[in-house]
Motif scaffolding. Structure first.
Motif, PDB file in Angstrom:
ATOM      1  N   ARG A 180       0.828  -1.213   0.000  1.00 15.75           N
ATOM      2  CA  ARG A 180       0.000   0.000   0.000  1.00 15.75           C
ATOM      3  C   ARG A 180       0.862   1.263   0.000  1.00 15.75           C
ATOM      4  O   ARG A 180       0.526   2.254  -0.653  1.00 15.75           O
ATOM      5  N   SER A 181       1.973   1.235   0.728  1.00 10.13           N
ATOM      6  CA  SER A 181       2.845   2.409   0.793  1.00 10.13           C
ATOM      7  C   SER A 181       3.458   2.747  -0.563  1.00 10.13           C
ATOM      8  O   SER A 181       3.888   3.885  -0.781  1.00 10.13           O
ATOM      9  N   ARG A 182       3.519   1.767  -1.449  1.00  5.51           N
ATOM     10  CA  ARG A 182       4.042   1.995  -2.791  1.00  5.51           C
ATOM     11  C   ARG A 182       2.940   2.396  -3.775  1.00  5.51           C
ATOM     12  O   ARG A 182       3.194   2.530  -4.972  1.00  5.51           O
ATOM     13  N   GLY A 183       1.726   2.522  -3.283  1.00  2.00           N
ATOM     14  CA  GLY A 183       0.607   2.889  -4.142  1.00  2.00           C
ATOM     15  C   GLY A 183       0.101   1.735  -4.980  1.00  2.00           C
ATOM     16  O   GLY A 183      -0.536   1.953  -6.020  1.00  2.00           O
ATOM     17  N   LEU A 184       0.340   0.510  -4.545  1.00  2.00           N
ATOM     18  CA  LEU A 184      -0.075  -0.679  -5.287  1.00  2.00           C
ATOM     19  C   LEU A 184      -1.278  -1.332  -4.612  1.00  2.00           C
ATOM     20  O   LEU A 184      -1.534  -1.125  -3.423  1.00  2.00           O
ATOM     21  N   LYS A 185      -1.964  -2.156  -5.376  1.00  6.82           N
ATOM     22  CA  LYS A 185      -3.107  -2.904  -4.855  1.00  6.82           C
ATOM     23  C   LYS A 185      -2.676  -4.337  -4.578  1.00  6.82           C
ATOM     24  O   LYS A 185      -2.088  -4.990  -5.437  1.00  6.82           O
ATOM     25  N   ALA A 186      -2.966  -4.834  -3.391  1.00  9.95           N
ATOM     26  CA  ALA A 186      -2.594  -6.201  -3.015  1.00  9.95           C
ATOM     27  C   ALA A 186      -3.734  -7.168  -3.318  1.00  9.95           C
ATOM     28  O   ALA A 186      -4.865  -6.966  -2.889  1.00  9.95           O
ATOM     29  N   VAL A 187      -3.416  -8.195  -4.085  1.00 11.05           N
ATOM     30  CA  VAL A 187      -4.360  -9.295  -4.345  1.00 11.05           C
ATOM     31  C   VAL A 187      -3.668 -10.559  -3.841  1.00 11.05           C
ATOM     32  O   VAL A 187      -2.985 -11.266  -4.584  1.00 11.05           O
ATOM     33  N   ILE A 188      -3.828 -10.816  -2.542  1.00 11.35           N
ATOM     34  CA  ILE A 188      -3.106 -11.891  -1.870  1.00 11.35           C
ATOM     35  C   ILE A 188      -4.100 -12.825  -1.194  1.00 11.35           C
ATOM     36  O   ILE A 188      -5.047 -12.365  -0.538  1.00 11.35           O
ATOM     37  N   SER A 189      -3.863 -14.103  -1.361  1.00  9.98           N
ATOM     38  CA  SER A 189      -4.728 -15.090  -0.725  1.00  9.98           C
ATOM     39  C   SER A 189      -4.474 -15.095   0.787  1.00  9.98           C
ATOM     40  O   SER A 189      -3.325 -15.147   1.235  1.00  9.98           O
ATOM     41  N   SER A 190      -5.529 -15.010   1.568  1.00  6.19           N
ATOM     42  CA  SER A 190      -5.397 -14.937   3.027  1.00  6.19           C
ATOM     43  C   SER A 190      -4.883 -16.250   3.605  1.00  6.19           C
ATOM     44  O   SER A 190      -5.297 -17.336   3.189  1.00  6.19           O
ATOM     45  N   HIS A 191      -3.999 -16.137   4.575  1.00  3.82           N
ATOM     46  CA  HIS A 191      -3.457 -17.317   5.250  1.00  3.82           C
ATOM     47  C   HIS A 191      -4.549 -17.951   6.116  1.00  3.82           C
ATOM     48  O   HIS A 191      -5.352 -17.237   6.724  1.00  3.82           O
ATOM     49  N   PRO A 192      -4.592 -19.275   6.193  1.00  2.00           N
ATOM     50  CA  PRO A 192      -5.613 -19.942   7.013  1.00  2.00           C
ATOM     51  C   PRO A 192      -5.590 -19.524   8.479  1.00  2.00           C
ATOM     52  O   PRO A 192      -6.605 -19.646   9.173  1.00  2.00           O
ATOM     53  N   ASN A 193      -4.444 -19.023   8.959  1.00  2.00           N
ATOM     54  CA  ASN A 193      -4.350 -18.621  10.357  1.00  2.00           C
ATOM     55  C   ASN A 193      -5.067 -17.309  10.660  1.00  2.00           C
ATOM     56  O   ASN A 193      -5.272 -16.971  11.833  1.00  2.00           O
ATOM     57  N   ARG A 194      -5.426 -16.581   9.632  1.00  2.00           N
ATOM     58  CA  ARG A 194      -6.137 -15.322   9.862  1.00  2.00           C
ATOM     59  C   ARG A 194      -7.532 -15.616  10.419  1.00  2.00           C
ATOM     60  O   ARG A 194      -8.249 -16.479   9.910  1.00  2.00           O
TER      61      ARG A 194
END
Length: 256
Positions: A180-194
């Motif tokens: 986010r600090s780089r102005g990018l959008k994160a499309v990341i699969s959530s870890h099962p531990n979340r």
């Protein structure tokens, strides 16, 4: 001969070679580049290069000098620019394991050379960023027992885009904030531990398989699929050669 550059491919490579005093001997340069490609593709020992490439020691010494100067990475990056890689906004992060052939590594210095001890023995891990076409944008190496997330910032620092795709190995609050600090959008699969999964754009995430296809293509080069180089620097140089070949093939396909 197999594994040698076509005339159109050579025209893309020759302008990226380092300048030398006096007139350039293109025939000698092309023979050397073809020797390196042959060695990366087949994985043969340098001593076993076919006689048509000249003295194996001279070819190795030149490859080694160019690796120290970062020439192979410059050629790899130059081919990206020629193909218009900067027009792609998707960055796909991932890593894969490669095994070295040598087993007599001493503990001191092995980590520096990108070799670590894990459950599978001594291994090297390649960290990479691919675009939406499955072509490499940046690669680096580390010990096999190093977690992928430790190299996330390095991968992001050396590439530009708008969207970052990654699997659960990169799912941490720190990495998401860095994106986010780089102005990018994160499309990341959530870890099962979340405790609560973070929603992602499934249509974009479906492109993540492209990086797996890229690793498959890189491993078709035997000097990459198995690490024969003793130094991490020279193994990374061989990897840059393999990445450059993927871009050359892409350019050839586009021109046809």
């Amino acid at each position: 001969h197999r594994h040698e550059l076509t005339d159109s491919q050579w025209s893309s490579v020759v302008k990226l070679l380092p300048r030398t005093p006096g007139p350039r001997n293109e025939d000698s340069d092309r023979l050397f580049i073809n020797a390196v490609i042959y060695r990366v593709r087949t994985g043969c020992p340098w001593r076993d290069l076919p006689p048509r490439f000249g003295k194996w020691k001279a070819n190795f010494n030149r490859f080694n000098r160019w690796a120290a100067r970062g020439v192979w990475n410059s050629i790899f990056q130059g081919l990206q620019l020629e193909a218009g890689a900067d027009e792609d906004d998707v960055l796909i992060l991932d890593a894969t394991i490669f095994e070295p052939t040598r087993t007599q590594w001493v503990e001191k210095g092995a980590f520096v050379e990108g070799i670590g001890r894990s459950s599978g023995g001594r291994t090297t891990k390649i960290h990479a960023v691919a675009n939406s076409e499955g072509l490499p944008l940046f690669v680096t190496i580390g010990p096999g027992n190093e977690h992928e997330s430790r190299r996330a910032d390095e991968l992001l620092d050396n590439t530009e885009g708008a969207v970052v795709l990654a699997d659960t190995a990169y799912d941490s609050n720190e990495i998401r904030e860095s994106i986010r600090s780089r102005g990018l959008k994160a499309v990341i699969s959530s870890h099962p531990n979340r405790t609560r999964a973070i929603p992602k754009n499934r249509k974009l995430y479906a492109l993540r398989y492209k990086v797996e296809c890229m690793f498959h293509d890189l491993k078709l080069n035997r000097a990459v699929a198995t690490r024969y180089e003793k130094s991490g620097r020279n193994f990374l140089a061989a990897l840059h050669v393999a990445c450059g070949l993927l871009w050359l093939n892409s350019l050839t396909t586009a021109n046809n």
